[in-house]
Design an enzyme around this catalytic site. Structure first.
Site, PDB file in Angstrom:
ATOM      1  N   TYR A 154      -2.102   1.548  15.351  1.00 34.73           N
ATOM      2  CA  TYR A 154      -3.141   2.163  14.523  1.00 34.73           C
ATOM      3  C   TYR A 154      -3.421   1.250  13.344  1.00 34.73           C
ATOM      4  O   TYR A 154      -2.498   0.765  12.690  1.00 34.73           O
ATOM      5  CB  TYR A 154      -2.668   3.532  14.024  1.00 34.73           C
ATOM      6  CG  TYR A 154      -3.644   4.228  13.106  1.00 34.73           C
ATOM      7  CD1 TYR A 154      -4.862   4.708  13.588  1.00 34.73           C
ATOM      8  CD2 TYR A 154      -3.345   4.428  11.762  1.00 34.73           C
ATOM      9  CE1 TYR A 154      -5.758   5.364  12.744  1.00 34.73           C
ATOM     10  CE2 TYR A 154      -4.232   5.089  10.916  1.00 34.73           C
ATOM     11  CZ  TYR A 154      -5.439   5.554  11.405  1.00 34.73           C
ATOM     12  OH  TYR A 154      -6.318   6.208  10.580  1.00 34.73           O
ATOM     13  N   ASP A 249      -0.788  -6.607  10.733  1.00 34.81           N
ATOM     14  CA  ASP A 249      -1.014  -5.396   9.937  1.00 34.81           C
ATOM     15  C   ASP A 249       0.330  -4.899   9.429  1.00 34.81           C
ATOM     16  O   ASP A 249       1.129  -4.340  10.182  1.00 34.81           O
ATOM     17  CB  ASP A 249      -1.720  -4.341  10.792  1.00 34.81           C
ATOM     18  CG  ASP A 249      -2.049  -3.069  10.005  1.00 34.81           C
ATOM     19  OD1 ASP A 249      -1.541  -2.904   8.887  1.00 34.81           O
ATOM     20  OD2 ASP A 249      -2.820  -2.238  10.544  1.00 34.81           O
ATOM     21  N   LYS A 281      -0.045   1.416   1.636  1.00 33.94           N
ATOM     22  CA  LYS A 281       1.115   2.308   1.473  1.00 33.94           C
ATOM     23  C   LYS A 281       2.033   1.910   0.299  1.00 33.94           C
ATOM     24  O   LYS A 281       1.661   2.148  -0.839  1.00 33.94           O
ATOM     25  CB  LYS A 281       1.827   2.458   2.810  1.00 33.94           C
ATOM     26  CG  LYS A 281       0.857   3.121   3.837  1.00 33.94           C
ATOM     27  CD  LYS A 281       1.496   3.663   5.081  1.00 33.94           C
ATOM     28  CE  LYS A 281       0.499   4.537   5.830  1.00 33.94           C
ATOM     29  NZ  LYS A 281      -0.086   3.911   7.014  1.00 33.94           N
TER      30      LYS A 281
HETATM   31  C1  PLP Z   1      -1.555   3.852   7.509  1.00 38.07           C
HETATM   32  C2  PLP Z   1      -1.968   2.650   8.263  1.00 38.07           C
HETATM   33  C3  PLP Z   1      -3.269   2.115   8.186  1.00 38.07           C
HETATM   34  C4  PLP Z   1      -4.390   2.838   7.500  1.00 38.07           C
HETATM   35  O1  PLP Z   1      -4.177   2.968   6.132  1.00 38.07           O
HETATM   36  P1  PLP Z   1      -5.018   4.106   5.338  1.00 38.07           P
HETATM   37  O2  PLP Z   1      -4.652   3.839   3.910  1.00 38.07           O
HETATM   38  O3  PLP Z   1      -4.531   5.414   5.855  1.00 38.07           O
HETATM   39  O4  PLP Z   1      -6.446   3.861   5.623  1.00 38.07           O
HETATM   40  C5  PLP Z   1      -3.536   0.922   8.798  1.00 38.07           C
HETATM   41  N1  PLP Z   1      -2.592   0.271   9.489  1.00 38.07           N
HETATM   42  C6  PLP Z   1      -1.331   0.748   9.605  1.00 38.07           C
HETATM   43  C7  PLP Z   1      -0.312  -0.029  10.365  1.00 38.07           C
HETATM   44  C8  PLP Z   1      -0.987   1.959   9.013  1.00 38.07           C
HETATM   45  O5  PLP Z   1       0.241   2.453   9.170  1.00 38.07           O
END
Ligand code: PLP
Length: 447
Positions: A154, A249, A281
């Site tokens: 994701y 990511d 995060k």
């Molecule tokens: C949480 C997450 C996102 C998206 O971040 P948001 O601040 O919720 O838009 C993207 N990539 C990874 C791996 C994530 O865990």
């Protein structure tokens, strides 16, 4: 809308949470501002949280829970950390947003550059924005359009990445949700994770059209599915060979699985760097802040230095960057050692409790981050993860919740700890596990 308070059998939320959920349903789709909060995967009515301190959440009915979500990762130091609070309060007293450059942005960028493989960094407000911008930059830099991703990874709700695999490996993806036009995913290729042959096949077929491959540095959004040894190095190498960018990511893993994120576990040791990295995060310290960064020559293509447009009214917001900077400065090796130690205790206890109850399970981890799959392992990709027993997890989740432990309300998530998870918090989880494992067994999770 599968779980309105009136129709659900599990009316175990307190009256104030249930009343708020009823009001929320009237004015917000599904009653929530992010789908997983609605408890649809586990049933029952969500708890509305009023306050939090250290490892504890308190809901609007006054019930306390040990928090194993930590806001889905950000709260590395626990809730309401006094030094973070003080820094944020001082920043708020000076004003909250100016639309100009500020000092905390520079300091946070320096901190990120010092810890990670990126040479330059640009701030945005969410992880979604970070991956969306990184992909635009990769396309602008390479002059190519195709993006490769893995099923089960994701990257936020970016149109081009809300894609599911087409009928064959080297065929382009289909929209993963209504509202995403086919034209947004027809340049996306979706592959099974940890599958080198699949990666080789798409690069052989489409290599000269691929702008970038984007992957979670270690997937956490299908539960924790670590890259097999050398897999990220192989991805970096394959991209380099074909003139594509490797986008790692680290929105979830960055500053969480180690001081240096997942890269501290593989790239740093093996001697390779991703071309671009996304963060979010933890680096926002509980505020909306995220970033993307990477090679100086690639980042130099970004406006105003280069031609690729990208901007944001609240990007680098002084409150968010102050919270992130204070969090990262406090995130010493001792913090990671403490979280890792607590994670080891919980992983072992969860596994013992599930074994004793005869529930098929697999515990997987990367650095300090772990998850418990209710299926046999190993879980190497999204197909494997899909075998997890959702009914057993729902029973497990609700038993833990009743006992005052707040797990993610979905079987496909990591469990998050903080440096504030002390002996009392850990013991509360340990005490709750055996009954939850028996509930999972009774709900159908028996091996
Ligand atoms: C949480 C997450 C996102 C998206 O971040 P948001 O601040 O919720 O838009 C993207 N990539 C990874 C791996 C994530 O865990």
């Amino acid at each position: 809308m599968s779980t309105t308070p009136e129709t659900d059998e599990r009316l175990d939320a307190g009256p104030h949470s249930r009343a708020l959920m009823q009001r929320a349903h009237a004015v917000t789709p599904g009653g929530v501002n992010s789908p997983v909060r609605a408890f649809n995967a586990v049933g029952g009515s969500p708890r509305f949280i009023r306050s939090a301190q250290g490892p504890w959440l308190t809901d609007v009915d006054g019930k306390r829970y040990v928090d194993l979500i930590c806001s889905w990762g950000p709260m590395l130091l626990g809730h309401a950390h006094p030094e973070v609070q003080a820094a944020v309060q001082a920043a708020v007293a000076r004003g909250t947003s100016y639309g100009t450059p500020t000092e905390p942005e520079v300091e946070l960028a320096e901190e990120i550059v010092a810890r990670t493989p990126v040479e330059k960094v640009r701030f945005v407000s969410s992880g979604t924005e970070a991956t969306m911008s990184a992909i635009r930059l990769a396309r602008g830099f390479t002059g190519r359009d195709v993006v490769v991703k893995f099923a089960g990874c994701y990257h936020g709700h970016v149109d081009a990445l809300l894609a599911s695999a087409g009928s064959g490996l080297v065929t382009f993806a289909l929209p993963g949700t209504p509202g995403v036009p086919a034209s947004s995913t027809e340049l996306t290729l979706v592959l099974p994770y940890n599958d080198r042959a699949a990666v080789e096949a798409v690069f052989a077929e489409h290599g000269d059209r691929i702008a970038c491959l984007v992957t979670e540095a270690a997937p956490g959004n299908m539960g924790v599915v670590p890259p097999e040894p050398g897999f990220n190095a192989f991805l970096a190498e394959t991209c380099a060979k074909h003139g594509a960018l490797f986008v790692s990511d680290e929105v979830m893993t960055g500053f969480r699985v180690t001081r240096e994120g997942q890269w501290g576990l593989d790239g740093k040791v093996e001697g390779w760097r991703p071309d671009l990295v996304t963060f979010g995060k933890v680096m926002g310290g509980g505020f909306p802040a995220a970033a993307f960064g990477g090679r100086a020559d690639v980042m130099g293509h970004l406006a105003p230095e280069g031609p690729v447009y990208q901007a944001g009214t609240l990007s680098g917001n002084p409150i968010a960057t102050t919270a992130g900077l204070t969090t990262l400065r406090l995130a010493t090796q001792e913090v990671y050692d403490h979280i890792g130690g607590a994670a080891d205790v919980l992983k072992q206890a969860a596994s013992e409790a599930l074994s004793a109850a005869g529930v098929a399970h697999t515990v997987q981890s990367t650095g300090t981050m772990f998850s418990v799959f209710l299926c046999d392992g190993p879980v190497r990709d999204f197909n494997d993860a899909s075998r997890t027993d959702a009914a057993a997890y729902a029973a497990f989740f609700h038993s833990m919740l009743d006992a005052g432990v707040y797990l993610p309300p979905s079987a496909y998530e990591a469990w998050f700890l903080s440096s504030a998870h002390d002996d009392e918090a850990v013991q509360t989880v340990l005490d709750a596990l055996p009954a939850a494992a028996r509930a999972a067994a009774a709900a159908g999770g028996a091996a």
